[in-house]
Design a protein around this motif. Structure first.
Motif, mmCIF file in Angstrom:
data_model
loop_
_atom_site.group_PDB
_atom_site.id
_atom_site.type_symbol
_atom_site.label_atom_id
_atom_site.label_comp_id
_atom_site.label_asym_id
_atom_site.label_seq_id
_atom_site.Cartn_x
_atom_site.Cartn_y
_atom_site.Cartn_z
ATOM 1 N N ALA A 198 0.827 -1.212 0.000
ATOM 2 C CA ALA A 198 0.000 0.000 0.000
ATOM 3 C C ALA A 198 0.858 1.257 0.000
ATOM 4 N N LEU A 199 1.963 1.244 0.729
ATOM 5 C CA LEU A 199 2.851 2.410 0.770
ATOM 6 C C LEU A 199 3.451 2.691 -0.603
ATOM 7 N N ILE A 200 3.717 1.653 -1.370
ATOM 8 C CA ILE A 200 4.328 1.829 -2.681
ATOM 9 C C ILE A 200 3.290 2.217 -3.729
ATOM 10 N N VAL A 201 2.142 1.556 -3.716
ATOM 11 C CA VAL A 201 1.111 1.833 -4.715
ATOM 12 C C VAL A 201 0.436 3.175 -4.449
ATOM 13 N N GLY A 202 0.184 3.473 -3.157
ATOM 14 C CA GLY A 202 -0.478 4.725 -2.808
ATOM 15 C C GLY A 202 -1.936 4.722 -3.223
ATOM 16 N N GLY A 203 -2.520 5.908 -3.359
ATOM 17 C CA GLY A 203 -3.894 6.041 -3.825
ATOM 18 C C GLY A 203 -4.889 5.317 -2.952
ATOM 19 N N THR A 204 -5.810 4.605 -3.576
ATOM 20 C CA THR A 204 -6.869 3.898 -2.857
ATOM 21 C C THR A 204 -6.306 2.865 -1.898
ATOM 22 N N ALA A 205 -5.280 2.151 -2.315
ATOM 23 C CA ALA A 205 -4.686 1.116 -1.458
ATOM 24 C C ALA A 205 -4.191 1.711 -0.147
ATOM 25 N N LEU A 206 -3.571 2.869 -0.210
ATOM 26 C CA LEU A 206 -3.053 3.508 1.002
ATOM 27 C C LEU A 206 -4.186 4.090 1.839
ATOM 28 N N ASP A 207 -5.221 4.602 1.177
ATOM 29 C CA ASP A 207 -6.368 5.153 1.906
ATOM 30 C C ASP A 207 -7.107 4.057 2.681
ATOM 31 N N GLN A 208 -7.124 2.847 2.140
ATOM 32 C CA GLN A 208 -7.893 1.764 2.748
ATOM 33 C C GLN A 208 -7.067 0.843 3.630
ATOM 34 N N VAL A 209 -5.767 1.048 3.710
ATOM 35 C CA VAL A 209 -4.910 0.084 4.394
ATOM 36 C C VAL A 209 -5.192 0.024 5.894
ATOM 37 N N TRP A 210 -5.773 1.089 6.459
ATOM 38 C CA TRP A 210 -6.062 1.074 7.905
ATOM 39 C C TRP A 210 -6.923 -0.131 8.285
ATOM 40 N N LEU A 211 -7.884 -0.485 7.405
ATOM 41 C CA LEU A 211 -8.773 -1.608 7.706
ATOM 42 C C LEU A 211 -7.984 -2.909 7.784
ATOM 43 N N PHE A 212 -6.973 -3.038 6.922
ATOM 44 C CA PHE A 212 -6.207 -4.277 6.871
ATOM 45 C C PHE A 212 -5.097 -4.312 7.919
ATOM 46 N N ILE A 213 -5.041 -3.278 8.728
ATOM 47 C CA ILE A 213 -4.190 -3.286 9.920
ATOM 48 C C ILE A 213 -5.045 -3.546 11.154
ATOM 49 N N VAL A 214 -6.170 -2.839 11.248
ATOM 50 C CA VAL A 214 -7.026 -2.943 12.427
ATOM 51 C C VAL A 214 -7.766 -4.276 12.490
ATOM 52 N N ALA A 215 -8.418 -4.666 11.391
ATOM 53 C CA ALA A 215 -9.230 -5.886 11.409
ATOM 54 C C ALA A 215 -8.422 -7.139 11.762
ATOM 55 N N PRO A 216 -7.237 -7.356 11.152
ATOM 56 C CA PRO A 216 -6.468 -8.539 11.556
ATOM 57 C C PRO A 216 -6.049 -8.520 13.024
ATOM 58 N N LEU A 217 -5.774 -7.333 13.571
ATOM 59 C CA LEU A 217 -5.411 -7.263 14.985
ATOM 60 C C LEU A 217 -6.601 -7.618 15.872
ATOM 61 N N VAL A 218 -7.799 -7.190 15.476
ATOM 62 C CA VAL A 218 -9.001 -7.579 16.205
ATOM 63 C C VAL A 218 -9.173 -9.101 16.139
ATOM 64 N N GLY A 219 -8.942 -9.669 14.963
ATOM 65 C CA GLY A 219 -9.023 -11.113 14.816
ATOM 66 C C GLY A 219 -8.020 -11.841 15.693
ATOM 67 N N GLY A 220 -6.818 -11.276 15.818
ATOM 68 C CA GLY A 220 -5.813 -11.879 16.681
ATOM 69 C C GLY A 220 -6.230 -11.887 18.137
ATOM 70 N N VAL A 221 -6.885 -10.810 18.582
ATOM 71 C CA VAL A 221 -7.380 -10.735 19.961
ATOM 72 C C VAL A 221 -8.459 -11.790 20.195
ATOM 73 N N LEU A 222 -9.384 -11.916 19.253
ATOM 74 C CA LEU A 222 -10.449 -12.911 19.384
ATOM 75 C C LEU A 222 -9.883 -14.330 19.420
ATOM 76 N N ALA A 223 -8.893 -14.595 18.583
ATOM 77 C CA ALA A 223 -8.282 -15.922 18.556
ATOM 78 C C ALA A 223 -7.615 -16.251 19.887
ATOM 79 N N ALA A 224 -6.924 -15.272 20.458
ATOM 80 C CA ALA A 224 -6.259 -15.497 21.740
ATOM 81 C C ALA A 224 -7.276 -15.776 22.840
ATOM 82 N N GLY A 225 -8.390 -15.032 22.837
ATOM 83 C CA GLY A 225 -9.427 -15.269 23.835
ATOM 84 C C GLY A 225 -10.043 -16.656 23.699
ATOM 85 N N LEU A 226 -10.314 -17.061 22.460
ATOM 86 C CA LEU A 226 -10.869 -18.387 22.223
ATOM 87 C C LEU A 226 -9.889 -19.481 22.628
ATOM 88 N N HIS A 227 -8.621 -19.241 22.362
ATOM 89 C CA HIS A 227 -7.598 -20.231 22.735
ATOM 90 C C HIS A 227 -7.506 -20.384 24.247
#
Length: 247
Positions: A198-227
């Motif tokens: 996203a940093l290299i392509v810029g544009g839409t990819a960079l504007d939307q990259v926040w979701l692909f940082i936040v959502a996986p971290l939320v998923g990691g928290v849920l996985a740890a709780g389930l474990h």
């Protein structure tokens, strides 16, 4: 610790270079022809097989997280310390950026490459999604897929797991996540994998990259709780002191 951080940086960089490279060749350059399904399968296998190999090579050094969401899950599950987790995150994000830079430098040597049209395997939603999923749907699937993947990682690397099969299981789990996720968002489940391109392509990819940082971290928290719920740590065995009392 230096060896662990070096392993995480190297592993994340190689994962981005190889697997995101296959994604760019398949969907950016169109090397799989008119078959979209062929591109999905090729990319899913690239991510899964690359991680499988890295898990057996780098696993004995750092655990081969190569993913901030996995490191967050491991931290919350009690497998690593906070100091280790912070170091892992830094190494993984740097590795992802370096891997993307190296990949961009490779493809830039082709006259058929254009950063704006060919891209670099970036994730996205809306017009950047093959099925034009909206932001809410993209967030949901990234949380679910990451939770599944991190849960598998924590389960097969636990104290009662078969270590010889861990790398194979983890690689197959990542491939399965990509089989369903690529048509929807491109599949992140890994903030470091998403940030570099996203940093290299810029544009839409960079504007939307926040979701692909936040959502996986939320998923990691849920996985740890389930474990923690399904695999609780055993209670300590009482020790009898010389005076006859238990501690």
């Amino acid at each position: 610790m230096v060896r662990k951080l070096a392993a995480e940086l190297l592993g994340t960089g190689l994962l981005v270079y190889v697997a995101v490279g296959v994604a760019t060749l398949s969907f950016g350059f169109g090397t799989t022809g008119t078959s979209y399904a062929a591109g999905v399968v090729a990319t899913a296998l690239a991510f899964g097989l690359t991680l499988l190999a890295l898990a057996y090579v780098l696993g004995p050094i750092s655990g081969c997280h190569v993913n901030p969401a996995v490191s967050l899950g491991a931290l919350l599950a009690g497998s690593i310390t906070l100091v280790e987790a912070v170091g892992y995150w830094g190494a993984q994000f740097v590795g992802g950026i370096l891997g993307a830079l190296l990949l961009w430098g490779t493809f830039a040597g082709s006259p058929a490459y254009s950063r704006s049209t060919t891209g670099l395997g970036a994730d996205g939603w809306g017009d950047a999604s093959a099925i034009h999923i909206n932001g809410g749907g993209a967030f949901l699937i990234e949380v679910v897929l990451t939770a599944l993947f991190v849960f598998v990682v924590l389960g097969v690397t636990g104290r009662t797991a078969n270590a010889t099969m861990a790398g194979l299981t983890i690689g197959l789990a990542l491939a399965v996540c990509h089989l369903i996720g690529i048509p929807v968002t491109g599949t992140s489940v890994n903030p470091a994998r998403s940030l570099g391109p996203a940093l290299i392509v810029g544009g839409t990819a960079l504007d939307q990259v926040w979701l692909f940082i936040v959502a996986p971290l939320v998923g990691g928290v849920l996985a740890a709780g389930l474990h923690r719920v399904l695999f609780p740590k055993p209670a300590p065995v009482p020790r009898v002191n010389p005076g006859g009392t238990e501690t």
